[in-house]
Design a protein around this motif. Structure first.
Motif, PDB file in Angstrom:
ATOM      1  N   GLN A 109       0.823  -1.183   0.000  1.00  0.00           N
ATOM      2  CA  GLN A 109       0.000   0.000   0.000  1.00  0.00           C
ATOM      3  C   GLN A 109       0.866   1.245   0.000  1.00  0.00           C
ATOM      4  OE1 GLN A 109      -3.286  -1.306  -0.901  1.00  0.00           O
ATOM      5  NE2 GLN A 109      -3.463   0.717   0.039  1.00  0.00           N
ATOM      6  N   PHE A 163     -11.135   8.986   4.145  1.00  0.00           N
ATOM      7  CA  PHE A 163     -10.102   8.374   3.316  1.00  0.00           C
ATOM      8  C   PHE A 163      -9.118   9.440   2.860  1.00  0.00           C
ATOM      9  CE2 PHE A 163     -11.537   4.075   2.643  1.00  0.00           C
ATOM     10  CZ  PHE A 163     -12.913   4.120   2.818  1.00  0.00           C
ATOM     11  N   PHE A 171      -5.661   5.194  -2.584  1.00  0.00           N
ATOM     12  CA  PHE A 171      -6.408   5.473  -1.366  1.00  0.00           C
ATOM     13  C   PHE A 171      -5.849   4.693  -0.177  1.00  0.00           C
ATOM     14  CE2 PHE A 171     -10.257   7.900  -2.420  1.00  0.00           C
ATOM     15  CZ  PHE A 171     -10.175   7.928  -3.799  1.00  0.00           C
ATOM     16  N   GLY A 172      -5.989   5.298   0.994  1.00  0.00           N
ATOM     17  CA  GLY A 172      -5.723   4.579   2.235  1.00  0.00           C
ATOM     18  C   GLY A 172      -6.936   3.733   2.602  1.00  0.00           C
ATOM     19  N   SER A 173      -6.841   3.031   3.715  1.00  0.00           N
ATOM     20  CA  SER A 173      -7.913   2.120   4.127  1.00  0.00           C
ATOM     21  C   SER A 173      -8.984   2.807   4.960  1.00  0.00           C
ATOM     22  CB  SER A 173      -7.332   0.945   4.913  1.00  0.00           C
ATOM     23  OG  SER A 173      -6.562   1.432   5.986  1.00  0.00           O
ATOM     24  N   GLY A 174      -8.790   4.087   5.250  1.00  0.00           N
ATOM     25  CA  GLY A 174      -9.821   4.841   5.948  1.00  0.00           C
ATOM     26  C   GLY A 174      -9.655   4.851   7.464  1.00  0.00           C
ATOM     27  N   TYR A 196     -13.591   1.762  -9.295  1.00  0.00           N
ATOM     28  CA  TYR A 196     -12.815   1.387  -8.136  1.00  0.00           C
ATOM     29  C   TYR A 196     -13.471   0.188  -7.469  1.00  0.00           C
ATOM     30  CZ  TYR A 196      -9.936   5.627  -7.898  1.00  0.00           C
ATOM     31  OH  TYR A 196      -9.031   6.620  -8.146  1.00  0.00           O
ATOM     32  N   GLN A 247     -13.748  -1.675  -3.681  1.00  0.00           N
ATOM     33  CA  GLN A 247     -13.437  -1.639  -2.249  1.00  0.00           C
ATOM     34  C   GLN A 247     -13.542  -3.052  -1.724  1.00  0.00           C
ATOM     35  OE1 GLN A 247     -16.074   0.544   0.421  1.00  0.00           O
ATOM     36  NE2 GLN A 247     -14.345   1.079   1.712  1.00  0.00           N
ATOM     37  N   LYS A 302     -11.391  -2.864   3.099  1.00  0.00           N
ATOM     38  CA  LYS A 302     -11.850  -1.484   2.948  1.00  0.00           C
ATOM     39  C   LYS A 302     -10.948  -0.611   2.076  1.00  0.00           C
ATOM     40  CE  LYS A 302     -15.290  -2.459   5.536  1.00  0.00           C
ATOM     41  NZ  LYS A 302     -16.546  -2.828   4.863  1.00  0.00           N
ATOM     42  N   PHE A 303      -9.910  -1.206   1.465  1.00  0.00           N
ATOM     43  CA  PHE A 303      -9.086  -0.417   0.557  1.00  0.00           C
ATOM     44  C   PHE A 303      -9.863  -0.137  -0.726  1.00  0.00           C
ATOM     45  CE2 PHE A 303      -5.150  -0.077   2.651  1.00  0.00           C
ATOM     46  CZ  PHE A 303      -4.922  -1.247   3.349  1.00  0.00           C
ATOM     47  N   LEU A 304      -9.746   1.102  -1.190  1.00  0.00           N
ATOM     48  CA  LEU A 304     -10.322   1.479  -2.476  1.00  0.00           C
ATOM     49  C   LEU A 304      -9.214   1.376  -3.517  1.00  0.00           C
ATOM     50  CD1 LEU A 304     -12.448   4.627  -1.703  1.00  0.00           C
ATOM     51  CD2 LEU A 304     -13.190   2.781  -3.186  1.00  0.00           C
ATOM     52  N   PHE A 338     -17.229   1.044  -6.997  1.00  0.00           N
ATOM     53  CA  PHE A 338     -17.579   2.449  -7.112  1.00  0.00           C
ATOM     54  C   PHE A 338     -17.174   2.982  -8.473  1.00  0.00           C
ATOM     55  CE2 PHE A 338     -18.956   3.627  -2.925  1.00  0.00           C
ATOM     56  CZ  PHE A 338     -18.311   2.767  -2.057  1.00  0.00           C
TER      57      PHE A 338
END
Lengths: 111, 111
Positions: A2, A89, A101-104, B35, B37, B41-43, B90
């Motif tokens: 990541q 995010f 994107f990060g995982s939130g 995208y 997810q 939870k990674f996008l 998404f």
């Protein structure tokens, strides 16, 4: 591998206090950074962005700080409100319309 | 007057089936994305189209095929669905390298 990481899966803050959400990245070619907010069963909504030529960008209660040498950005929300409770995010891009994107981080603002 | 709309919102289907998810944006943006997810939870970006032309194609199985009939539409067709395809997908759009606007997501469950 990541390239954007949000190491805190959750954060709980009292209403009226400051919320600080953190994000780290590994790719030094990233030059555009964004924060998105996501409510359950909805798509992410753009919140605020910053380009690498700046170290701070402010929009109302939301401020994003960028530390390029540390490859770190943070989102400050002050004062926090219960309606801010959502998943946040962090995203980064080095161009070519490709966002990582990060995982939130799930923020809970307690009344 | 939803900016980015995708249908269906929920999709439950059996392994081996073929399914499509549709996406439309009314923002006049020139770039559209898909995208995924995942369960962590990674996008992750799958595809990106700019003016109907494929510009990003991440390491996605050939069973996934995007189709962009015009600038405002980007559909995702999935052949021979597998259990591991279960995720939230998404659609998003942007103008150039600006922040992307996301649809509400399609939760795909393969049983």
């Amino acid at each position: 591998d990541q390239q954007v990481k949000q190491n805190s899966p959750s954060l709980s803050v009292q209403e009226g206090r400051i919320s600080i959400l953190n994000c780290d990245y590994t790719n030094s070619m990233f030059d555009y950074f964004l924060w998105y907010k996501k409510y359950p069963a909805e798509g992410p909504t753009f919140l605020i962005s910053i380009s690498s030529i700046k170290d701070k960008n402010e929009d109302g209660r939301f401020t994003v700080f960028l530390n390029k040498s540390a490859k770190h950005l943070s989102l400050h929300i002050v004062p926090s409100q219960p309606g801010d409770s959502a998943v946040y995010f962090c995203a980064a891009s080095g161009g070519f319309n490709k966002f990582y994107f990060g995982s939130g981080t799930k923020l809970n603002v307690k009344p | 007057d939803t900016a980015v709309s995708q249908t269906p919102k929920y999709l439950v289907t059996q392994m081996g089936n073929d399914k499509s998810i549709k996406c439309e944006q009314n923002l006049g943006h020139d770039t559209m994305y898909w995208y995924k997810q995942d369960s962590k939870k990674f996008l992750k970006i799958m595809f990106s189209y700019n003016n109907k032309e494929l510009i990003i194609n991440e390491t996605v199985p050939n069973r996934f095929s995007p189709k962009s009939p015009d600038k405002a539409h980007l559909n995702l067709h999935i052949n021979s669905l597998e259990l591991g395809d279960s995720a939230v997908y998404f659609c998003a759009s942007s103008q150039g390298l600006s922040a992307a606007f996301f649809g509400q997501g399609t939760r795909l469950t393969v049983v």
